[in-house]
Motif scaffolding. Structure first.
Motif, mmCIF file in Angstrom:
data_model
loop_
_atom_site.group_PDB
_atom_site.id
_atom_site.type_symbol
_atom_site.label_atom_id
_atom_site.label_comp_id
_atom_site.label_asym_id
_atom_site.label_seq_id
_atom_site.Cartn_x
_atom_site.Cartn_y
_atom_site.Cartn_z
ATOM 1 N N PHE A 146 7.433 -9.841 5.707
ATOM 2 C CA PHE A 146 8.393 -8.765 5.987
ATOM 3 C C PHE A 146 8.550 -7.836 4.789
ATOM 4 O O PHE A 146 8.380 -6.625 4.889
ATOM 5 N N TYR A 147 8.857 -8.412 3.600
ATOM 6 C CA TYR A 147 9.129 -7.513 2.474
ATOM 7 C C TYR A 147 7.880 -6.795 2.012
ATOM 8 O O TYR A 147 7.924 -5.679 1.520
ATOM 9 N N THR A 148 6.727 -7.453 2.164
ATOM 10 C CA THR A 148 5.492 -6.793 1.750
ATOM 11 C C THR A 148 5.263 -5.540 2.594
ATOM 12 O O THR A 148 4.979 -4.462 2.071
ATOM 13 N N PHE A 149 5.418 -5.720 3.895
ATOM 14 C CA PHE A 149 5.145 -4.574 4.750
ATOM 15 C C PHE A 149 6.290 -3.570 4.740
ATOM 16 O O PHE A 149 6.077 -2.388 5.006
ATOM 17 N N ARG A 150 7.467 -4.028 4.411
ATOM 18 C CA ARG A 150 8.550 -3.066 4.189
ATOM 19 C C ARG A 150 8.135 -2.102 3.083
ATOM 20 O O ARG A 150 8.224 -0.879 3.235
ATOM 21 N N ALA A 151 7.661 -2.686 1.957
ATOM 22 C CA ALA A 151 7.233 -1.835 0.849
ATOM 23 C C ALA A 151 6.080 -0.939 1.270
ATOM 24 O O ALA A 151 6.046 0.259 0.969
ATOM 25 N N TYR A 152 5.155 -1.527 2.002
ATOM 26 C CA TYR A 152 3.973 -0.770 2.405
ATOM 27 C C TYR A 152 4.367 0.399 3.300
ATOM 28 O O TYR A 152 3.962 1.536 3.076
ATOM 29 N N PHE A 153 5.186 0.125 4.318
ATOM 30 C CA PHE A 153 5.571 1.188 5.238
ATOM 31 C C PHE A 153 6.374 2.262 4.531
ATOM 32 O O PHE A 153 6.179 3.457 4.757
ATOM 33 N N LEU A 154 7.276 1.837 3.687
ATOM 34 C CA LEU A 154 8.110 2.821 3.003
ATOM 35 C C LEU A 154 7.260 3.716 2.101
ATOM 36 O O LEU A 154 7.516 4.908 1.978
ATOM 37 N N ALA A 155 6.242 3.123 1.472
ATOM 38 C CA ALA A 155 5.478 3.900 0.501
ATOM 39 C C ALA A 155 4.436 4.769 1.176
ATOM 40 O O ALA A 155 4.202 5.900 0.756
ATOM 41 N N PHE A 156 3.794 4.261 2.215
ATOM 42 C CA PHE A 156 2.624 4.972 2.718
ATOM 43 C C PHE A 156 2.810 5.581 4.095
ATOM 44 O O PHE A 156 1.991 6.362 4.534
#
Lengths: 737, 547, 151
Positions: A526-536
């Motif tokens: 969850f947190y990994t893809f949270r960062a990914y979605f927010l950034a990219f």
């Protein structure tokens, strides 16, 4: 091939050291912007040598030679009392080391048995390197990642006034790290343990004008020192208990000199020479040497070995950022991103894991210590994952994720089984690839955004930075544990190991840890893809600090990213497939050839891809996909859901807890730092107003005494004469009395 | 070699009498003299055979009365213990001269005279092999330093100089009484030999016939008075921060680097070999005092706002480590403690030199007045960080070796020997001592961070700040080289030191090990000595003397 | 009861008594007078007292050593007198005063110097009845002058 092992072993650390010296001496004036060349070349050479070393070690294993020890020189030696006495007589019982002295026992044996003069065991410390599977794997990983990071950094740090300084530090770090994993002695391990800590300190504080960076460097050093405090205590206890600190067996041969000079001492460390009875000399049994490991209970069963294990664990917790000593790692992100990738994700922080893996036989002697290792690992993994949920600084999210993944490794090592140890080391290996990748990707983003790393400031970068985007996605998938990325295989192995241990010992803590680990895996995704979605993803937002930088990074930076992304995709599957790491039913795997791990081999025979393993793999995949899905739902599909979830968490206070990092920094500050500082101020006051006052009182006493008699010295000659006359009278009076 | 030792010893004093003229002449002359001394010391070190007990010794009857019944000798020589302290003194003397080069601006020739005289005094302490000669040099070191502090010091110099002088003198008078009592007891003990003041002879006599236990304890306390103040052991340390703060940089270097070592040297040379039973009996108390010094010094250093004060308190902490090593009374710890003496001289000497250089540039010693100056003076910052790391015991540099060995020995004492009623206390002490290492890193690194890192602080005066000159670098580089040398290859140093320390402390080490008989003997002070016990001690000594 | 003493003892006693008196008078003079010359004379007187007893003892023991020593003392005393008077002269030239109390430098640095207090003024004479004055009023002595410095 095998005969090259000593040369390779020496070559691997020497090249970075030479590079460090060259850059330190020539960097400022001569090399300047070319300072990365010597370092990059040296590291590439080391990397090549490490690969050769792996093959050489592998080949030697076919001839059943699992351990290779090279002795360079004697660092310090305090001879034992009497020739040859010392270690070999050391009693493994506690309290140890009461040895009968032969000279004394001739005199009066009855008295001696009661009051023998304790001998100090000989303390001899050689600079010794060793090569076995564990070391070879670590060496290969460290040199490979560091080579890529140095290439990347030559683009990233470009134009900084401290360009040469950076590369000198990095080369010094690689030297220390390669030494750390290849030394064969606890003292040297401690030496390089601190040396990598120093490099970390220097590199975190690379931009020392930034107060936050300087403070973070100091915090890292001090928290590590607290860990080292435990490590040092553990080492001392090891010494007082076993009388040696070497990993390997060695044979000390004293050759008396003919012409009255001091006797020369020859130390054999080659396992064959040690076991060869034709060579005279006394054998010293190293802690992980053949002799000791062959014993039934090599380390006894007492509380001492538990104490040693726990103290070493404190050291490992400091270096590998485990609770409660994890506080330094997120702050360490103040350093340049390549440093975060190299030191604070891939290599240095895994030193703790390496230490515990190396000490597996010790931990095997104490079930309690194993449980503590697993518990700390599992708890830290969960805690860090929870904190990572709400952080907005991309690098801090990754830092907490590192802490969490290191927790997974501890969890695996704590099971103490063959599968557990291999899984832990496997995860260490794969994690190095994808976490370095993620950090370098974050660095690439940061480079483009003009130093801004807060996820609230930018977003939707996937078009501006395609290569970074794709490689970062690979890293995220690997970290979340999606098949067939590297993280899947290693994390799966860990979960399987814990589940297996839980089923072996029902009712033990491992059952809870197993569920906790599964939940953590969900959070991770969850947190990994949270960062990914927010950034990219989402709309494209570029902060104004970025200026004209907002474009894809140069090839020198994206190249390493691509290589690491390929690694993140393939290393796990490759080793799973070949069985080189985890082994198959009939073939224990490369890592298990490490002499100190061979003991575990006998335990598990019919392990492998059993049914439980498959179940675990399925569950973990589902869980990871669920995490990714939730992240997608919250941050792409329905932003309002994320906000309402955050509101809900806030109302429960959970959000504040997570966002405030569970306030561990504040608690440390309130419970440890502040009281000590207050004590310091108090003591300084006492020093001045009590201790010094007492001293001054001693001075004041004669002064006061003088003051009472001073008026006698009035200066009137006649008064003096009168006193004289009266005194004479008094004297006469007493004489005539 | 004999001549060389004498020449090295008296060269500074002779040069001091010849110094004169203007500033340039005086300091060049002092530099040449100190360099020549250093060369002499290096040659002596190079020629020192491992295990020598009286290397390059000279023994003259100095004055003898009563038909040589009273025989005071001019007797000097080097053994493994003296050797390194001798070399350290010569090295730090050069550093001191180089550091004073620009810093001293009035009465230069007088200044260098005192500095050189101090040099001879310090060298003499370590080579003297006669009690009277030792005491002469011991007291003689006070006088030049008194003037160095009192004339060239900063604001409170008079007070500091007088306090330093009186404090140390008060203790050393008791020490002299103690030493003379030892001489007289030895003379009267009936062996028929003439009264001797020779240290090796006395040691040998006393090791053959040890004194009654109670007398030993009293004498131990008498010697303690002088040596513990010199060390300085908590709580007798208050003269030290004051003297350091007020002294000129060179004075601080020599004070911290060499003069404090006279205290620990005294314990090693006199207390342990001559009064072994008392030393063993006082061991727990000494260990407590040492560990109190370690922690107290570290904590108080943490609260300091003045650079020199902070480093002075760090000295208290480090010397606590030395004493801990010495009084753990086993081989590894003693080696570590003795090596730590040298280490502290190098790293703290370097730190004081650097603080002097900072003061010369910024005219302040308040930590709060600095900030971010690594940008302005990168070379100085590098050396400061280097010395700091050496001082906090970073592996690969010298501090680590000493601390590690002595802590290891302390653990041996606490965990590795037969349990006694003290064992629990020993364990507490050893764990506390290790925590001192953490505190040490804290105060030193926060010092470096506050002074050198962070944003550059605005200053009122605008004179340009220059980085280290070649002369200053030349003063620091030798220190750094030796620091790295000890860190990487301590064997070279330990090998030369070990035989002497074993020989000196063998009996104390034996006495420190718990034995029923010894406890009995301590209870009945004047009882007949246990013959068997004596044999054990003797044979243990023989073993200890074996190379 | 009459104690009979041998005549030589009687003579000795008389000599000693005179010597003691001389010494005592000298001592008292030395302690009570502040004029340097007078003090010196007193000191000489003490010396003579001692010399006298020496002579007396010499005679009593029939030993000329005492007398020899006395002659020696007299010779030394003469030298001493010369030096002492020269010193007194020098001191007088420095301060213009023979009072020994002007020289107080031999005191502890933080002690106050000895200040001579003027003698307390005597109480005003009681108002006796008196005769009418006749003739010229005698020159009155002022209070200041009535106090003579003790020299």
């Amino acid at each position: 091939m095998e005969s090259y092992i000593p040369k390779l072993l020496i070559l691997i650390p020497t090249l970075p050291l030479l590079a460090a010296v060259v850059v330190a001496v020539l960097g400022k004036r001569v090399l300047r912007e070319q300072s990365h060349w010597p370092v990059a070349l040296a590291l590439a050479g080391s990397c090549l040598a490490s690969v050769l070393l792996i093959f050489a070690v592998q080949q030697a294993q076919k001839n059943h030679r699992h351990e290779h020890v090279v002795r360079l020189w004697t660092w310090a030696a305090v001879e034992g009392r009497g020739a040859g006495s010392g270690g070999q007589e050391a009693n493994t019982q506690y309290p140890a080391l009461i040895t009968k002295n032969s000279v004394l026992s001739t005199k009066n044996s009855a008295l001696i048995t009661k009051n023998s003069v304790p001998t100090t065991p000989a303390f001899r410390m050689d600079i010794v390197l060793r090569a076995d599977s564990l070391t070879a794997i670590m060496l290969g990983m460290v040199t490979f990642i560091s080579t890529l990071v140095v290439i990347y950094a030559s683009g990233y740090i470009h134009g900084d006034p401290g360009y040469w300084r950076f590369f000198a530090y990095v080369a010094l770090f690689v030297f220390s790290m390669t030494m750390l994993v290849s030394v064969s002695n606890f003292v040297l391990l401690y030496v390089f343990w601190e040396a990598v800590g120093l490099c970390s300190y220097l590199l975190i504080g690379f931009w020392f004008e930034k107060p936050a960076a300087a403070a973070a460097g100091m915090k890292a050093f001090l928290v590590n020192r607290v860990g080292d405090f435990g490590f040092a205590l553990g080492v001392f206890l090891l010494w007082t208990t076993f009388g040696t600190l070497d990993f390997h067996d060695s044979k000390v041969q004293t050759i008396p000199a003919a012409d009255g000079h001091a006797a020369t001492t020859v130390v054999h460390v080659d396992p064959q020479a040690v076991e060869n009875p034709e060579i005279p000399g006394t054998v010293e049994h190293g802690i992980f040497g053949h002799w000791r490991l062959a014993q039934e209970h090599p380390f006894g069963e007492g509380s001492v070995v538990t104490a040693i294990c726990l103290l070493l664990l404190v050291g490992a917790c400091g270096k590998s950022a485990q609770f409660p000593l994890h506080v330094w790692l997120p702050d360490a992100m103040e350093g340049p991103s390549p440093v975060s990738a190299l030191i604070h994700a891939a290599t240095m922080v895994t030193a703790g894991v390496y230490l515990i893996a190396r000490c597996t036989p010790l931990y095997a002697a104490s079930l309690y210590a194993q449980e503590v290792v697993s518990t700390i690992g599992g708890f830290t993994a969960l805690l860090a994952a929870l904190i990572a949920l709400t952080q907005t600084d991309l690098k801090r999210i990754l830092a907490y994720s590192t802490v969490s993944q290191l927790g997974f490794m501890f969890l695996a090592l704590g099971t103490g089984s063959q599968l557990g140890v291999t899984a832990g080391m496997f995860h260490l290996f794969t994690h190095a690839f994808f976490k370095a990748l993620l950090f370098l990707g974050a660095g690439s983003v940061m480079h483009a955004m003009g130093g801004v790393i807060d996820l609230r400031e930018f977003g939707g970068l996937r078009r501006k930075m395609p290569i970074t985007h794709w490689t970062f996605l690979f890293g995220c998938l690997a970290l979340s544990g999606i098949i067939p990325f590297a993280g899947f295989w290693s994390k799966d192995a860990i979960l399987a190991a814990v589940a297996e241990k839980a089923s072996e010992a029902p009712g033990s803590i491992y059952g809870y840890l197993s569920y906790g680990a599964m939940f953590t895996a969900f959070l991770t995704a969850f947190y990994t893809f949270r960062a990914y979605f927010l950034a990219f993803h989402g709309e494209e937002r570029i902060p104004k600090e970025a200026g004209h930088h907002a474009h894809e990074s140069p090839a020198v930076m994206t190249g390493p990213l691509v290589i690491l992304a390929i690694g993140a995709l393939t290393v796990g599957a490759y080793f799973q497939w070949t069985g080189d790491f985890l082994g198959h039913k009939d073939h224990p795997g490369f890592l298990m050839q490490t002499p100190s791990l061979t003991a575990l081999q006998t335990e598990v025979v019919a392990e492998g891809s059993g049914p439980s393993h498959l179940t675990v793999a399925l569950i973990s995949t589902v869980v990871a996909l669920a995490g990714i899905g939730l992240a997608w739902l919250f941050y792409i599909a329905r932003r309002d859901l994320a906000e309402s979830a955050a509101k809900l968490a806030k109302s429960l206070g959970l959000y504040t807890l997570s966002h405030g990092k569970f306030f561990i920094d504040e608690i440390d500050r309130a419970l440890i730092v502040r009281p000590l500082e207050a004590l310091a101020v108090l003591l300084a006051q006492i020093d001045r107003s009590v201790i010094d006052a007492v001293v001054n009182a001693f001075g004041a006493f004669p002064r006061a005494l003088g003051a009472t008699f001073r008026p006698l010295q009035g200066g009137l000659v006649q008064f003096y004469a009168l006193v004289m006359a009266l005194s004479v009278l008094a004297l006469l009076g007493t004489l005539l009395w | 070699m004999k001549t060389l030792l004498l020449a090295t010893l008296f060269l500074p004093a002779v040069a001091a009498t010849l110094t004169g003229g203007g500033r340039m002449q005086a300091r060049c002359w002092a530099l040449v003299a100190s360099l020549a001394t250093l060369v002499g010391a290096i040659v002596l070190v190079a020629g020192f055979p491992i295990g020598a007990e009286d290397f390059a010794g000279t023994h003259w009857h100095w004055f003898a009365a009563m038909d040589k019944a009273l025989d005071i000798q001019f007797s000097v020589g080097l053994d493994g213990l003296s050797l390194w302290l001798f070399a350290l003194t010569a090295l730090l003397l050069v550093v001191a001269v180089l550091v004073s080069w620009e810093a001293i601006k009035d009465q230069e020739s007088l200044y260098y005279r005192f500095l050189l005289l101090l040099g001879t005094g310090m060298l003499g302490v370590f080579v003297a092999r006669d009690i009277i000669l030792f005491y002469l040099f011991f007291e003689f070191t006070l006088v030049p330093l008194f003037f160095l502090i009192g004339i060239w010091g900063s604001e409170q110099r008079r007070y500091a100089a007088i306090k330093f002088f009186l404090f140390t003198l008060a203790g050393s008078v008791l020490t002299l009484l103690g030493l003379l009592t030892i001489v007289l007891w030895d003379w009267n003990s009936g062996s028929g030999h003439p009264m001797t003041f020779s240290i090796p002879e006395l040691t040998a006599h006393l090791q053959a016939h040890s004194m009654p236990y109670h007398l030993q304890v009293w004498l131990f306390l008498a010697l303690f008075a002088g040596f513990a103040i010199k060390v300085p052991l908590f709580p007798l340390h208050t003269w030290l921060p004051l003297a350091h703060v007020e002294a000129p940089a060179a004075g601080s270097i020599l004070l911290a680097g060499v003069l404090l070592k006279i205290g620990t040297y005294g314990f090693l040379r006199f207390s342990l070999p001559m009064l072994p039973d008392a030393a063993a009996a006082c061991m727990p108390w000494m260990l407590w005092l040492s560990v109190a010094g370690i922690l107290y010094g570290a904590l108080v250093a943490l609260a300091q706002t003045d650079l020199k004060r902070l480093i002075a308190y760090s000295s208290v902490s480090h010397l606590g480590f030395c004493m801990l090593g010495i009084f753990a009374l086993n081989r590894v710890a003693l080696q570590g403690g003795a090596l730590q003496m040298i280490n502290h001289g190098l790293s703290t000497g370097g730190l004081f030199a650097l603080v002097g250089m900072l003061y010369q540039r910024y005219h302040t010693r308040r930590i709060a007045d600095f900030g971010g100056i690594a940008r302005e003076v990168p070379v100085l910052a590098f050396f400061m960080l280097f010395m700091t790391l050496a001082s906090i015991g970073l592996p690969g540099l010298n501090g680590f070796v000493g601390e590690f060995l002595l802590l290891m020995g302390m653990f041996q004492r606490a965990w590795g020997t037969v349990a006694t009623e003290w064992t629990v206390q020993y364990r507490v002490i050893s764990v506390l001592a290790v925590s001192g290492v953490v505190l040490g890193a804290w105060y030193m690194l926060s010092l470096v961070a506050r002074v050198f890192f962070g944003p550059l602080r605005e200053r009122k005066h605008t004179e340009p700040i220059t980085d280290l000159t070649l002369r200053e670098v030349a003063a620091l580089v030798p220190l750094c080289l030796v620091i790295v040398w000890i860190g990487v290859q301590p064997k070279f140093f330990l090998d030369r030191m070990a035989p002497a320390i074993d020989q000196l402390t063998g009996q104390a080490m034996c006495a420190a090990d718990p034995k029923e008989e010894l406890a009995q003997r301590r209870k009945g002070a004047s009882e007949q000595r246990n013959e068997e016990m004596d044999d054990i001690l003797k044979s243990a000594m023989e073993i200890a003397r074996e190379p | 009861m009459k104690i009979t003493m041998p005549p030589e003892l009687v003579a000795l006693q008389s000599f000693l008594a005179i010597g003691a008196v001389l010494f005592g008078v000298g001592l008292i003079g030395f302690l009570s007078r502040r004029n340097m010359i007078v003090m010196f004379l007193s000191a000489e007187m003490m010396l003579q007292g001692v010399s006298l007893s020496l002579v007396a003892w010499g005679r009593y023991h029939n030993d000329l050593g005492g007398q020899m020593l006395v002659i020696f003392i007299i010779a030394v005393a003469a030298c001493e007198a010369a030096i002492a008077l020269a010193l007194v002269l020098m001191l007088f030239e420095r301060k213009g005063n023979l009072d020994i109390a002007v020289w107080q430098e031999l005191r502890e640095s933080n002690q106050p110097p000895f200040e001579e207090e003027p003698p307390e003024s005597e109480e005003a004479p009681a108002d006796w009845p008196h005769l009418t004055r006749s003739g010229v009023l005698p020159k009155s002595i002022s209070e200041k002058e009535s106090y003579r410095r003790k020299v």
